[in-house]
Write a protein that holds these residues in place. Structure first.
Motif, PDB file in Angstrom:
ATOM      1  N   SER A 124       7.422  12.583 -25.262  1.00 23.37           N
ATOM      2  CA  SER A 124       8.087  12.230 -26.517  1.00 23.37           C
ATOM      3  C   SER A 124       7.107  12.297 -27.688  1.00 23.37           C
ATOM      4  O   SER A 124       5.932  11.962 -27.561  1.00 23.37           O
ATOM      5  CB  SER A 124       8.732  10.848 -26.416  1.00 23.37           C
ATOM      6  N   ASN A 131       5.992  10.774 -30.313  1.00 21.80           N
ATOM      7  CA  ASN A 131       5.721   9.552 -31.071  1.00 21.80           C
ATOM      8  C   ASN A 131       4.312   9.067 -30.746  1.00 21.80           C
ATOM      9  O   ASN A 131       3.723   9.494 -29.745  1.00 21.80           O
ATOM     10  CB  ASN A 131       6.731   8.461 -30.687  1.00 21.80           C
ATOM     11  N   SER A 170      10.751   6.359 -29.057  1.00 22.26           N
ATOM     12  CA  SER A 170      10.921   7.808 -29.031  1.00 22.26           C
ATOM     13  C   SER A 170      11.715   8.277 -30.246  1.00 22.26           C
ATOM     14  O   SER A 170      12.671   7.620 -30.661  1.00 22.26           O
ATOM     15  CB  SER A 170      11.636   8.216 -27.748  1.00 22.26           C
TER      16      SER A 170
END
Ligand code: AMP
Ligand code: MG
Length: 330
Positions: free
Chosen positions: A145, A147, A153
């Motif tokens: 993800s 992030n 996420s």
């Protein structure tokens, strides 16, 4: 580290897909939409690119990542598919199913992507933008993800920009993605095992296979009831050779995993010496970590002695993995 990059934001489309493929080929980082969340993509065959990915996310530990590919042909180049794996691939790909398979003999996925394991996690995502990028690039792409470590996420491009602006090369904006659950992960070993529940229901998988998926035993290594191939379920790579940390002098018969150029006494009698990074660069050390450990593990040394490695930047994740290697399989 590569902070201070200019992060380009492009709307999904032909130009963005071509730019994404170029950035990936250059070892850069591209965020793009998948059917679950925005993923942060890097060339799965390029250990340096994967080291940068960890750094951009600020992740304090190396976990095995999922290699995303565009089609079954590409998947079969990196993983060994048995009949059950093929059945699942044909029934559910593209889609939210990840298969963990033994690596193929000539698997090009970097050791850093599989965290040194002999298995590889593979998925064909269904999102059209993700698939276009994978097809254009033509090699497997790892995509956790997009992030910062510890943040939620991202489901829109602006989330990615907030977290990773200045830390990655490109964001492909494909609008909001469905806030889906992660992919279901099935390990295809002697008996298929549900490693993580996710977007594809267990019952659907069991219907196709005509059998009940095993649950991972609480303690995978000591489950003698139905033994698994050693290491298959291990969450991390552990060398067979004993590992000794913070070594500044070598005993006879030991192999040395070096870092930098500090003097180590007894080095002339070393069984083998490999250096994670002569110039003391932690990114380079991360990229080399699992490959070097595996190489030293084959040298029939008494012990692998590891020089001290600073704990800043990727050093934290390197030291985390080395400590686990020193303890053995958990
Ligand atoms: P994510 O990219 O956030 O969906 O996470 C990837 C997941 O796949 C993690 O839970 C990993 O532990 C798992 N995974 C990846 N490769 C392997 C592997 N070779 N064996 C077991 N689990 C894996
Ligand atoms: Mg995440």
């Amino acid at each position: 580290m590569k902070i201070g990059l200019k992060t380009l934001l492009l709307p999904a489309g032909e130009a963005a897909v071509a730019a994404a493929a170029r950035v990936l080929a250059d070892g850069g980082l591209v965020a793009f939409p998948t059917e679950t969340v925005y993923g942060l993509g890097a060339d799965a065959t390029n250990a340096a690119a994967i080291a940068h990915l960890y750094q951009a996310k600020g992740r304090p530990a190396f976990n095995p990542l999922i290699a995303h590919v565009s089609d079954l042909g590409a998947a079969r180049k990196i993983g060994r598919f048995d009949a059950a794996a093929l059945q699942l691939a044909e029934a559910f790909w593209p889609g939210p199913l990840t298969l963990v398979l033994p690596k193929s003999a000539d698997c090009a996925v970097a050791d850093l992507a599989t965290a040194g394991l002999d298995t590889v996690a593979i998925r064909i995502p269904a999102h059209p933008v993700a698939r276009d990028i994978l097809r254009a690039f033509g090699r497997p792409v790892v995509a956790p993800s997009a992030n910062l470590s510890g943040h939620v996420s991202p489901t829109i491009a602006a989330h990615v920009l907030n977290d990773l602006g200045g830390r990655i090369d490109l964001i492909v904006d494909g609008g909001a993605v469905a806030v889906g659950v992660e992919s279901t992960i099935v390990g295809i070993f002697d008996q298929p095992i549900l490693l993580r529940p996710g977007g594809l229901p267990r019952a659907d998988i069991e219907r196709v296979l005509g059998l009940t998926l095993r649950q991972p035993p609480e303690d995978a290594e000591s489950d003698s009831d139905q033994p698994l191939a050693p290491g298959m379920l291990a969450s991390h790579y552990a060398p067979r050779t004993k590992v000794r940390l913070n070594a500044m002098r070598l005993e006879p018969g030991e192999a040395l995993l070096a870092f930098g150029t500090d003097a180590v006494s007894g080095i002339e009698a070393a069984a083998a010496v490999m250096n994670l990074s002569v110039r003391g660069d932690l990114d380079e050390a991360a990229a080399n970590l699992f490959g070097h450990l595996r190489a030293l593990d084959t040298r029939a040394a008494r012990t692998i002695a590891v020089m001290p490695i600073p704990d800043d930047g990727l050093g934290e994740a390197i030291n985390d993995r080395l400590r686990r290697a020193a303890v053995g399989r958990e």
